[in-house]
Enzyme design. Structure first.
Site, PDB file in Angstrom:
ATOM      1  N   TYR A   1      -2.025   0.121  10.744  1.00  0.00           N
ATOM      2  CA  TYR A   1      -2.168  -0.467   9.410  1.00  0.00           C
ATOM      3  C   TYR A   1      -0.923  -0.225   8.560  1.00  0.00           C
ATOM      4  CZ  TYR A   1      -3.754  -1.069   4.603  1.00  0.00           C
ATOM      5  OH  TYR A   1      -3.849  -1.443   3.275  1.00  0.00           O
TER       6      TYR A   1
ATOM      7  N   THR B   1       0.824  -1.205   0.000  1.00  0.00           N
ATOM      8  CA  THR B   1       0.000   0.000   0.000  1.00  0.00           C
ATOM      9  C   THR B   1       0.856   1.253   0.000  1.00  0.00           C
ATOM     10  OG1 THR B   1      -1.566   1.281   1.359  1.00  0.00           O
ATOM     11  CG2 THR B   1      -0.098  -0.211   2.514  1.00  0.00           C
TER      12      THR B   1
END
Length: 362
Positions: A174, A131
């Site tokens: 995250y 990501t």
């Protein structure tokens, strides 16, 4: 891949998810076989699995297992011609609520998969979905605020986006868990010679995406608009993202698998690039043209939110000849057409076209 290798299935971990289902369908449509590993925990993904089975029958095999359970994956890994690892806890908000579970799924789960590959099928190519959050909030990147969007002051970043040379800066649990997994995937190429590569993704959207407020925001906005429900904007809506249609993401993953020996141990940004860089406000304007007037609510900024992220995709283009082919406006129209065929939209009613405030205020 040619010869006997093509008779083996492609293993897609997290394969009932949005990107996984599209990737599986692409391979299956050409006569290949796919093994899908997915717990089906995410709402809506069971629809994707049913769709794959309806279209392709027994050429798609489903194993209901958790990526953290390495021994349960051994047979699937051993027989795979290649692996795409898409399984993850995907929401920043969830990671803030339960950092231990987030780490367990994203970091420990990836390590368990890598160890299984190392033991039972070390020649199999593996491409991992990372990501852009591994770059942090980009708070040190000087920005200027325009009437509708933020943009970098630096002319090079403004022209080409954020490159893979950008230092890593893990923000939010995250970002940390995905960043740890990202680095393990790269190191297993260095330390153990595995044929691995990493894709650091921007915002991917398209058919088969059941977006929520926490993840999949493009589809979430469209779903809310088509149901006539209010859309919540966190911050001022001037945040910029380079949105990428899922068909282009699928092409990148397939190109990386096929060309793994040219890209092993390397990391690539995967996004729409400057040509598909768009503010949330611009996306909302286009959705309004597709679905009718919108009802917009505004909320506080989210932790770790980037004012701007556009991927510099030149490294990927040079290595694999890939490029984003779907213009974001055409892609949004494609997603809207698919959503309008889905039964789950019947749960909401369109708002009257005269009852909405169209614009966010600064």
């Amino acid at each position: 891949m040619t010869g006997a290798a093509t008779d083996k299935p492609l293993l897609i971990v997290g394969g009932a998810g949005f990107i996984g289902a599209n990737l599986a369908d692409s391979v299956l449509a050409e006569g290949g076989r796919v093994t899908v590993i997915d717990t089906l925990a995410r709402p809506g993904v069971e629809r994707n699995l049913a769709w794959l089975r309806q279209r392709h029958g027994d050429r798609v095999r489903h194993l209901k297992a958790d990526v953290r359970d390495g021994p349960a994956l051994e047979t699937a890994v051993a027989e795979a011609r290649g692996i795409v690892h898409l399984a993850a806890q995907v929401a920043v908000t969830t990671s803030l609520a339960d950092p231990l579970e987030d780490f367990s799924v994203n970091a420990a789960g990836t390590l368990a998969l890598l160890e299984t590959v190392r033991r039972v099928n070390p020649l199999a190519p593996l491409v991992f979905a990372s990501t852009n959050k591994v770059y942090g909030d980009l708070g040190d990147l000087a920005m200027r605020e325009g009437a509708e969007a933020y943009e970098p002051v630096d002319a090079e970043v403004r022209a080409n986006g954020v490159s893979e040379t950008r230092p890593l800066s893990f923000h939010t649990p995250y970002g940390c868990s995905k960043g740890v997994a990202d680095q393990y995937v790269l190191d297993y190429a260095r330390s153990f010679g595995l044929r691995t590569a990493v894709m650091r993704m921007s915002c991917i959207y398209g058919p088969r995406q059941f977006g929520t407020e926490d993840q999949g925001w493009v589809a979430h906005f469209l779903i809310r608009a088509l149901r006539g429900e209010p859309i919540t904007i966190f911050g001022d809506g001037k945040q910029v993202r380079d949105i990428l249609h899922v068909s282009d993401a699928v092409a990148a993953y397939r190109a990386a698998l096929e060309g793994i020996d040219a890209v092993r141990g390397r990391v690539f940004n995967l996004g729409g690039g400057p040509a598909n860089a768009v503010s949330l406000r611009a996306v909302l304007d286009t959705i309004e043209a597709l679905a009718g007037p919108l009802r917009l609510d505004r909320s506080a900024w989210r932790t770790g939110d980037q004012l701007y992220f556009v991927a510099d995709t030149r490294r990927l283009e040079a290595a694999l000849g890939w490029r984003a082919r779907t213009d974001w406006r055409a892609g949004l129209a494609d997603l809207a057409r698919w959503l309008e065929t889905q039964d789950f939209l019947r749960g909401g009613a369109r708002a009257p076209r005269e009852t909405t405030e169209r614009r966010l205020t600064a």
